[in-house]
Design a protein around this motif. Structure first.
Motif, PDB file in Angstrom:
ATOM      1  N   ARG A   1     -23.044 -40.129  -7.458  1.00 34.45           N
ATOM      2  CA  ARG A   1     -23.874 -39.915  -6.255  1.00 34.45           C
ATOM      3  C   ARG A   1     -23.187 -40.591  -5.068  1.00 34.45           C
ATOM      4  O   ARG A   1     -22.790 -41.756  -5.150  1.00 34.45           O
ATOM      5  CB  ARG A   1     -25.272 -40.494  -6.454  1.00 34.45           C
ATOM      6  CG  ARG A   1     -26.153 -40.442  -5.208  1.00 34.45           C
ATOM      7  CD  ARG A   1     -27.598 -40.738  -5.531  1.00 34.45           C
ATOM      8  NE  ARG A   1     -28.168 -39.624  -6.296  1.00 34.45           N
ATOM      9  CZ  ARG A   1     -29.434 -39.598  -6.732  1.00 34.45           C
ATOM     10  NH1 ARG A   1     -30.239 -40.629  -6.500  1.00 34.45           N
ATOM     11  NH2 ARG A   1     -29.890 -38.556  -7.414  1.00 34.45           N
TER      12      ARG A   1
ATOM     13  N   THR B   1     -23.306 -41.257  -0.779  1.00 30.48           N
ATOM     14  CA  THR B   1     -24.012 -41.233   0.500  1.00 30.48           C
ATOM     15  C   THR B   1     -22.996 -41.512   1.598  1.00 30.48           C
ATOM     16  O   THR B   1     -22.172 -42.417   1.482  1.00 30.48           O
ATOM     17  CB  THR B   1     -25.112 -42.310   0.545  1.00 30.48           C
ATOM     18  OG1 THR B   1     -25.970 -42.170  -0.592  1.00 30.48           O
ATOM     19  CG2 THR B   1     -25.939 -42.177   1.824  1.00 30.48           C
ATOM     20  N   LYS B   2     -23.057 -40.732   2.674  1.00 25.54           N
ATOM     21  CA  LYS B   2     -22.158 -40.943   3.813  1.00 25.54           C
ATOM     22  C   LYS B   2     -22.889 -41.786   4.858  1.00 25.54           C
ATOM     23  O   LYS B   2     -23.985 -41.447   5.290  1.00 25.54           O
ATOM     24  CB  LYS B   2     -21.754 -39.583   4.412  1.00 25.54           C
ATOM     25  CG  LYS B   2     -20.924 -39.641   5.703  1.00 25.54           C
ATOM     26  CD  LYS B   2     -19.473 -39.969   5.418  1.00 25.54           C
ATOM     27  CE  LYS B   2     -18.659 -39.978   6.719  1.00 25.54           C
ATOM     28  NZ  LYS B   2     -18.368 -38.625   7.229  1.00 25.54           N
ATOM     29  N   TYR B   3     -22.260 -42.887   5.266  1.00 26.51           N
ATOM     30  CA  TYR B   3     -22.853 -43.750   6.283  1.00 26.51           C
ATOM     31  C   TYR B   3     -22.034 -43.768   7.577  1.00 26.51           C
ATOM     32  O   TYR B   3     -22.074 -44.734   8.320  1.00 26.51           O
ATOM     33  CB  TYR B   3     -23.040 -45.160   5.741  1.00 26.51           C
ATOM     34  CG  TYR B   3     -24.262 -45.261   4.858  1.00 26.51           C
ATOM     35  CD1 TYR B   3     -25.538 -45.042   5.368  1.00 26.51           C
ATOM     36  CD2 TYR B   3     -24.139 -45.541   3.505  1.00 26.51           C
ATOM     37  CE1 TYR B   3     -26.663 -45.104   4.556  1.00 26.51           C
ATOM     38  CE2 TYR B   3     -25.258 -45.615   2.683  1.00 26.51           C
ATOM     39  CZ  TYR B   3     -26.513 -45.398   3.217  1.00 26.51           C
ATOM     40  OH  TYR B   3     -27.616 -45.467   2.417  1.00 26.51           O
TER      41      TYR B   3
ATOM     42  N   TYR C   1     -21.047 -44.722   0.217  1.00 26.43           N
ATOM     43  CA  TYR C   1     -21.796 -45.520  -0.762  1.00 26.43           C
ATOM     44  C   TYR C   1     -21.790 -44.739  -2.064  1.00 26.43           C
ATOM     45  O   TYR C   1     -22.239 -43.594  -2.125  1.00 26.43           O
ATOM     46  CB  TYR C   1     -23.221 -45.747  -0.266  1.00 26.43           C
ATOM     47  CG  TYR C   1     -24.117 -46.558  -1.171  1.00 26.43           C
ATOM     48  CD1 TYR C   1     -23.885 -47.910  -1.390  1.00 26.43           C
ATOM     49  CD2 TYR C   1     -25.224 -45.979  -1.783  1.00 26.43           C
ATOM     50  CE1 TYR C   1     -24.723 -48.665  -2.193  1.00 26.43           C
ATOM     51  CE2 TYR C   1     -26.080 -46.720  -2.586  1.00 26.43           C
ATOM     52  CZ  TYR C   1     -25.830 -48.059  -2.788  1.00 26.43           C
ATOM     53  OH  TYR C   1     -26.679 -48.801  -3.586  1.00 26.43           O
TER      54      TYR C   1
ATOM     55  N   ARG D   1     -22.999 -49.902  -7.911  1.00 27.25           N
ATOM     56  CA  ARG D   1     -23.200 -49.447  -6.528  1.00 27.25           C
ATOM     57  C   ARG D   1     -22.080 -50.037  -5.677  1.00 27.25           C
ATOM     58  O   ARG D   1     -21.918 -51.247  -5.597  1.00 27.25           O
ATOM     59  CB  ARG D   1     -24.573 -49.893  -6.035  1.00 27.25           C
ATOM     60  CG  ARG D   1     -25.723 -49.327  -6.870  1.00 27.25           C
ATOM     61  CD  ARG D   1     -27.054 -49.980  -6.569  1.00 27.25           C
ATOM     62  NE  ARG D   1     -27.053 -51.399  -6.926  1.00 27.25           N
ATOM     63  CZ  ARG D   1     -28.121 -52.183  -6.827  1.00 27.25           C
ATOM     64  NH1 ARG D   1     -29.267 -51.696  -6.395  1.00 27.25           N
ATOM     65  NH2 ARG D   1     -28.043 -53.460  -7.154  1.00 27.25           N
TER      66      ARG D   1
ATOM     67  N   MET E   1     -20.886 -34.111   5.469  1.00 27.55           N
ATOM     68  CA  MET E   1     -22.048 -34.914   5.144  1.00 27.55           C
ATOM     69  C   MET E   1     -22.493 -35.692   6.362  1.00 27.55           C
ATOM     70  O   MET E   1     -21.801 -36.619   6.800  1.00 27.55           O
ATOM     71  CB  MET E   1     -21.741 -35.880   3.987  1.00 27.55           C
ATOM     72  CG  MET E   1     -21.509 -35.198   2.658  1.00 27.55           C
ATOM     73  SD  MET E   1     -21.219 -36.383   1.293  1.00 27.55           S
ATOM     74  CE  MET E   1     -22.848 -37.172   1.171  1.00 27.55           C
TER      75      MET E   1
ATOM     76  N   GLY F   1     -26.228 -40.611   6.359  1.00 26.96           N
ATOM     77  CA  GLY F   1     -27.400 -40.800   5.518  1.00 26.96           C
ATOM     78  C   GLY F   1     -27.630 -39.734   4.467  1.00 26.96           C
ATOM     79  O   GLY F   1     -28.504 -39.871   3.618  1.00 26.96           O
ATOM     80  N   GLU F   2     -26.821 -38.662   4.490  1.00 25.56           N
ATOM     81  CA  GLU F   2     -27.006 -37.604   3.493  1.00 25.56           C
ATOM     82  C   GLU F   2     -26.486 -38.059   2.138  1.00 25.56           C
ATOM     83  O   GLU F   2     -25.474 -38.746   2.034  1.00 25.56           O
ATOM     84  CB  GLU F   2     -26.297 -36.325   3.915  1.00 25.56           C
ATOM     85  CG  GLU F   2     -26.518 -35.179   2.923  1.00 25.56           C
ATOM     86  CD  GLU F   2     -26.049 -33.836   3.420  1.00 25.56           C
ATOM     87  OE1 GLU F   2     -26.096 -32.872   2.637  1.00 25.56           O
ATOM     88  OE2 GLU F   2     -25.644 -33.730   4.597  1.00 25.56           O
ATOM     89  N   VAL F   3     -27.213 -37.656   1.092  1.00 23.08           N
ATOM     90  CA  VAL F   3     -26.883 -38.017  -0.288  1.00 23.08           C
ATOM     91  C   VAL F   3     -26.562 -36.746  -1.065  1.00 23.08           C
ATOM     92  O   VAL F   3     -27.274 -35.752  -0.977  1.00 23.08           O
ATOM     93  CB  VAL F   3     -28.055 -38.743  -0.972  1.00 23.08           C
ATOM     94  CG1 VAL F   3     -27.674 -39.166  -2.390  1.00 23.08           C
ATOM     95  CG2 VAL F   3     -28.504 -39.938  -0.150  1.00 23.08           C
ATOM     96  N   LYS F   4     -25.463 -36.783  -1.835  1.00 24.56           N
ATOM     97  CA  LYS F   4     -25.113 -35.647  -2.679  1.00 24.56           C
ATOM     98  C   LYS F   4     -24.714 -36.140  -4.060  1.00 24.56           C
ATOM     99  O   LYS F   4     -24.081 -37.185  -4.210  1.00 24.56           O
ATOM    100  CB  LYS F   4     -23.955 -34.845  -2.070  1.00 24.56           C
ATOM    101  CG  LYS F   4     -24.346 -33.984  -0.873  1.00 24.56           C
ATOM    102  CD  LYS F   4     -23.194 -33.117  -0.417  1.00 24.56           C
ATOM    103  CE  LYS F   4     -23.581 -32.227   0.756  1.00 24.56           C
ATOM    104  NZ  LYS F   4     -24.560 -31.213   0.384  1.00 24.56           N
ATOM    105  N   ASP F   5     -25.100 -35.360  -5.062  1.00 27.97           N
ATOM    106  CA  ASP F   5     -24.693 -35.634  -6.439  1.00 27.97           C
ATOM    107  C   ASP F   5     -23.539 -34.705  -6.809  1.00 27.97           C
ATOM    108  O   ASP F   5     -23.614 -33.492  -6.588  1.00 27.97           O
ATOM    109  CB  ASP F   5     -25.865 -35.420  -7.409  1.00 27.97           C
ATOM    110  CG  ASP F   5     -26.945 -36.473  -7.227  1.00 27.97           C
ATOM    111  OD1 ASP F   5     -26.599 -37.664  -7.136  1.00 27.97           O
ATOM    112  OD2 ASP F   5     -28.134 -36.105  -7.191  1.00 27.97           O
TER     113      ASP F   5
END
Length: 222
Positions: free
Chosen positions: A2, A4-6, A12, A19, A214, A217-221
């Motif tokens: 997983r 996440t783009k910050y 992340y 993590r 991304m 804040g977008e999350v992708k698996d």
């Protein structure tokens, strides 16, 4: 895995119960959409090099107070962080480290030989270290010409910088041939339809590489 783009080059990663936060530099916080305190808990922070858009001591101190993570980087960044009272561990090029997660899982990471792209002959270069995480994700920092062959399903791909040409970024992706390319080093690109993204879309057509934007804040698996 997983992801996440910050913003900019900050990712992340959640994998194997671990993590991992990569390059929480100052460009992540320029638009005030995110503060260092908003970043989630992590066991490890990886820092590719000392430029402030990747290594931001003020943010790191907040992250350390919240998560107490292990900071892993290269010798140049370690020396820089020592001037700010921040402890870190050096991962050498080609060296591996096992990171234990919050449960029984763990994840392996390896340091990749990645010199920083040349900005100009009158600007000193800095030490840069790429990271291969779980054999799946390759984050090269500020580099599109690794000094070793790397295979990864997911490549965090720089797209705009004073140290690279767009054609070099496209050629980098074609060489590595990941299944998925995640654009990074893109803080100055404000709109998804910006020219840089379009050039990569065109350059990667018919390659089988999914160029996957991304937003923050977008999350992708994966």
């Amino acid at each position: 895995m997983r992801i996440t783009k910050y913003g900019h080059s900050c990712l992340y990663i959640e994998e194997g119960g671990a993590r991992i936060l990569i390059d929480p530099g100052n460009y992540c916080f320029l638009d005030m959409l995110l503060t260092p305190a908003d970043l989630p808990l992590c066991e490890v922070v990886l820092l590719t090099h000392e430029h402030s858009d990747h290594t931001y001591p003020e943010a790191l101190k907040i992250i350390i107070a919240k998560s107490k993570p292990l900071i892993v980087t290269n010798a140049g960044v370690q020396k820089f962080l020592q001037t700010h009272g921040i402890a870190s561990e050096v991962l050498g090029r080609g060296a591996e480290r096992i990171i234990k997660g919050t449960d029984v899982g763990s994840v392996a990471m390896r340091g990749i030989a990645c010199d920083h792209g040349l900005i100009a002959d009158f600007i000193p270069s800095v030490e840069n270290l790429g990271f291969l995480i779980a054999g799946k994700l390759f984050h090269p920092g500020d580099c599109v010409a690794p000094l070793e062959e790397v295979h990864a399903d997911i490549l965090a791909a720089p797209i705009v910088a004073p140290w690279m040409a767009v054609r070099e970024g496209v050629e980098f992706l074609r060489r590595v041939k990941p299944k998925i390319a995640l654009p990074i080093h893109d803080a100055i690109v404000k709109y998804p339809e910006a020219l840089w993204y379009k050039i990569f879309d065109i350059g990667l057509a018919n390659t089988g590489i999914a160029f996957t934007r991304m937003p923050i804040g977008e999350v992708k698996d994966f």
